[in-house]
Design an enzyme around this catalytic site. Sequence first.
Site, PDB file in Angstrom:
ATOM      1  N   SER A   9      36.245  54.408  36.738  1.00  0.00           N
ATOM      2  CA  SER A   9      35.789  54.920  38.027  1.00  0.00           C
ATOM      3  C   SER A   9      36.512  56.220  38.343  1.00  0.00           C
ATOM      4  O   SER A   9      37.749  56.245  38.432  1.00  0.00           O
ATOM      5  CB  SER A   9      36.071  53.907  39.141  1.00  0.00           C
ATOM      6  OG  SER A   9      35.941  54.563  40.391  1.00  0.00           O
ATOM      7  N   HIS A  32      31.683  55.533  36.015  1.00  0.00           N
ATOM      8  CA  HIS A  32      31.318  54.884  37.279  1.00  0.00           C
ATOM      9  C   HIS A  32      31.599  55.849  38.432  1.00  0.00           C
ATOM     10  O   HIS A  32      32.705  56.377  38.552  1.00  0.00           O
ATOM     11  CB  HIS A  32      32.131  53.598  37.421  1.00  0.00           C
ATOM     12  CG  HIS A  32      31.757  52.732  38.576  1.00  0.00           C
ATOM     13  ND1 HIS A  32      30.652  51.902  38.560  1.00  0.00           N
ATOM     14  CD2 HIS A  32      32.353  52.541  39.777  1.00  0.00           C
ATOM     15  CE1 HIS A  32      30.591  51.239  39.712  1.00  0.00           C
ATOM     16  NE2 HIS A  32      31.610  51.610  40.479  1.00  0.00           N
ATOM     17  N   ASP A  34      31.594  56.303  42.453  1.00  0.00           N
ATOM     18  CA  ASP A  34      31.653  55.524  43.697  1.00  0.00           C
ATOM     19  C   ASP A  34      31.324  56.397  44.897  1.00  0.00           C
ATOM     20  O   ASP A  34      32.152  57.202  45.337  1.00  0.00           O
ATOM     21  CB  ASP A  34      33.056  54.938  43.878  1.00  0.00           C
ATOM     22  CG  ASP A  34      33.288  53.726  43.002  1.00  0.00           C
ATOM     23  OD1 ASP A  34      32.444  52.811  43.025  1.00  0.00           O
ATOM     24  OD2 ASP A  34      34.315  53.693  42.300  1.00  0.00           O
ATOM     25  N   MET A  36      30.617  56.728  48.829  1.00  0.00           N
ATOM     26  CA  MET A  36      30.920  56.022  50.086  1.00  0.00           C
ATOM     27  C   MET A  36      30.610  56.929  51.262  1.00  0.00           C
ATOM     28  O   MET A  36      30.914  58.126  51.206  1.00  0.00           O
ATOM     29  CB  MET A  36      32.404  55.655  50.138  1.00  0.00           C
ATOM     30  CG  MET A  36      32.873  54.850  48.953  1.00  0.00           C
ATOM     31  SD  MET A  36      34.620  54.437  49.154  1.00  0.00           S
ATOM     32  CE  MET A  36      34.936  53.646  47.572  1.00  0.00           C
ATOM     33  N   HIS A  65      27.329  53.910  42.015  1.00  0.00           N
ATOM     34  CA  HIS A  65      27.505  52.773  42.936  1.00  0.00           C
ATOM     35  C   HIS A  65      27.445  53.303  44.361  1.00  0.00           C
ATOM     36  O   HIS A  65      28.384  53.944  44.832  1.00  0.00           O
ATOM     37  CB  HIS A  65      28.870  52.124  42.619  1.00  0.00           C
ATOM     38  CG  HIS A  65      29.224  50.958  43.480  1.00  0.00           C
ATOM     39  ND1 HIS A  65      30.499  50.412  43.493  1.00  0.00           N
ATOM     40  CD2 HIS A  65      28.496  50.203  44.339  1.00  0.00           C
ATOM     41  CE1 HIS A  65      30.535  49.392  44.327  1.00  0.00           C
ATOM     42  NE2 HIS A  65      29.331  49.243  44.869  1.00  0.00           N
ATOM     43  N   MET A  67      27.757  52.870  48.009  1.00  0.00           N
ATOM     44  CA  MET A  67      28.295  52.052  49.107  1.00  0.00           C
ATOM     45  C   MET A  67      27.954  52.780  50.399  1.00  0.00           C
ATOM     46  O   MET A  67      28.822  53.334  51.086  1.00  0.00           O
ATOM     47  CB  MET A  67      29.812  51.876  48.916  1.00  0.00           C
ATOM     48  CG  MET A  67      30.143  50.934  47.772  1.00  0.00           C
ATOM     49  SD  MET A  67      31.859  51.048  47.231  1.00  0.00           S
ATOM     50  CE  MET A  67      31.701  52.415  46.093  1.00  0.00           C
ATOM     51  N   MET A 139      31.272  42.479  43.193  1.00  0.00           N
ATOM     52  CA  MET A 139      32.495  43.075  43.751  1.00  0.00           C
ATOM     53  C   MET A 139      33.605  42.022  43.756  1.00  0.00           C
ATOM     54  O   MET A 139      33.457  40.961  44.361  1.00  0.00           O
ATOM     55  CB  MET A 139      32.271  43.559  45.186  1.00  0.00           C
ATOM     56  CG  MET A 139      31.381  44.781  45.341  1.00  0.00           C
ATOM     57  SD  MET A 139      31.851  46.220  44.357  1.00  0.00           S
ATOM     58  CE  MET A 139      33.514  46.564  44.932  1.00  0.00           C
ATOM     59  N   PHE A 145      37.831  50.865  48.739  1.00  0.00           N
ATOM     60  CA  PHE A 145      39.060  51.490  48.244  1.00  0.00           C
ATOM     61  C   PHE A 145      39.385  51.008  46.839  1.00  0.00           C
ATOM     62  O   PHE A 145      39.130  49.850  46.507  1.00  0.00           O
ATOM     63  CB  PHE A 145      40.239  51.156  49.171  1.00  0.00           C
ATOM     64  CG  PHE A 145      40.032  51.663  50.569  1.00  0.00           C
ATOM     65  CD1 PHE A 145      40.395  52.963  50.910  1.00  0.00           C
ATOM     66  CD2 PHE A 145      39.429  50.858  51.535  1.00  0.00           C
ATOM     67  CE1 PHE A 145      40.173  53.445  52.193  1.00  0.00           C
ATOM     68  CE2 PHE A 145      39.199  51.335  52.822  1.00  0.00           C
ATOM     69  CZ  PHE A 145      39.574  52.633  53.154  1.00  0.00           C
ATOM     70  N   GLY A 147      42.411  50.282  43.894  1.00  0.00           N
ATOM     71  CA  GLY A 147      43.787  49.799  43.905  1.00  0.00           C
ATOM     72  C   GLY A 147      44.025  48.488  44.637  1.00  0.00           C
ATOM     73  O   GLY A 147      45.173  48.146  44.926  1.00  0.00           O
ATOM     74  N   ASP A 177      33.614  44.783  39.458  1.00  0.00           N
ATOM     75  CA  ASP A 177      34.226  45.982  40.032  1.00  0.00           C
ATOM     76  C   ASP A 177      35.290  45.598  41.054  1.00  0.00           C
ATOM     77  O   ASP A 177      34.982  44.969  42.073  1.00  0.00           O
ATOM     78  CB  ASP A 177      33.117  46.811  40.708  1.00  0.00           C
ATOM     79  CG  ASP A 177      33.588  48.169  41.217  1.00  0.00           C
ATOM     80  OD1 ASP A 177      34.760  48.527  41.001  1.00  0.00           O
ATOM     81  OD2 ASP A 177      32.754  48.862  41.834  1.00  0.00           O
ATOM     82  N   GLY A 178      36.520  46.002  40.779  1.00  0.00           N
ATOM     83  CA  GLY A 178      37.597  45.802  41.746  1.00  0.00           C
ATOM     84  C   GLY A 178      38.762  45.041  41.159  1.00  0.00           C
ATOM     85  O   GLY A 178      38.621  43.870  40.801  1.00  0.00           O
ATOM     86  N   GLY A 179      39.895  45.718  41.002  1.00  0.00           N
ATOM     87  CA  GLY A 179      41.099  45.033  40.538  1.00  0.00           C
ATOM     88  C   GLY A 179      41.070  44.634  39.073  1.00  0.00           C
ATOM     89  O   GLY A 179      41.831  43.766  38.646  1.00  0.00           O
ATOM     90  N   GLY A 199      39.319  51.540  37.805  1.00  0.00           N
ATOM     91  CA  GLY A 199      39.791  52.787  38.385  1.00  0.00           C
ATOM     92  C   GLY A 199      41.263  52.973  38.115  1.00  0.00           C
ATOM     93  O   GLY A 199      41.666  53.675  37.181  1.00  0.00           O
ATOM     94  N   SER A 200      42.103  52.297  38.921  1.00  0.00           N
ATOM     95  CA  SER A 200      43.548  52.505  38.772  1.00  0.00           C
ATOM     96  C   SER A 200      44.076  52.084  37.412  1.00  0.00           C
ATOM     97  O   SER A 200      45.021  52.691  36.905  1.00  0.00           O
ATOM     98  CB  SER A 200      44.327  51.802  39.889  1.00  0.00           C
ATOM     99  OG  SER A 200      43.547  50.933  40.612  1.00  0.00           O
TER     100      SER A 200
END
Length: 223
Positions: A9, A32, A34, A36, A65, A67, A139, A145, A147, A177-179, A199-200
């Site tokens: 991401s 990816h 994002d 927003m 994506h 959002m 998700m 956000f 991280g 997606d996420g973490g 991402g992170s």
Amino acid sequence: MANPIIAPSILAADFTRLDREIAAVPDADWIHVDVMDGHFVPNLSFGAGITAAVNRVTDKPLDVHLMIENPEKWVDDHISAGADCIIFHVEAVDGVAGAVALADSLREKGVRSGFSLRPGTPIEPYLPELRHFDEVLVMSVEPGFGGQSFMPDQLDKVRSLRREIDAQGLDTLIEIDGGISAETIEQAAAAGCDAYVAGSAVYGAADPNTAVTELRRLAAGAR
Ligand code: DX5
Ligand code: ZN
């Protein structure tokens, strides 16, 4: 089963050097993006101008994506900008029928269709309509956000999707997606995911491309 798909991401990348950040992940499968709007989620990122900029510096498929509220107003801009798959949120359209209608229109416009859902949104109403979608983005954090910590309870949705997609003989891809990190990707793979946004875990790593190949190796080993 096909190789796990890893989608870094760019939300976690350095925006002042997006070209080099994308060049830093040659082994990524997709990029990816994002988007927003500060309404659907309590954060603003960027619009189709950045999708177009990313498209100019990579041949990799762009997984966009959205959002945002009123996604139908913005899909044409992202398609013109070079999106390959457009993922909208079901909470931003009018129920299951609205999601199916937008997905069908995306396919008619020549892009892949995807939907995503917030952690609190149940998947069940969408299971009978999966044939309209090329991707489902589960998700595993509240959207908004990078991280944040991975929510393992969201893997129940992945398991339901895996069962239904296989039972219906579809090739709809399950993306999460996420973490996602080296600590969490194996559980997601075991639950039945095909594609992983990170991402992170990619852009926070000393070597982003090594992070990509390591995530893919862990996911492949856990299925
Ligand atoms: C969150 C975004 C994610 C985010 C993931 O709303 O949809 O794609 O960039 O970031 P990490 O991998 O850091 O959780
Ligand atoms: Zn995302």
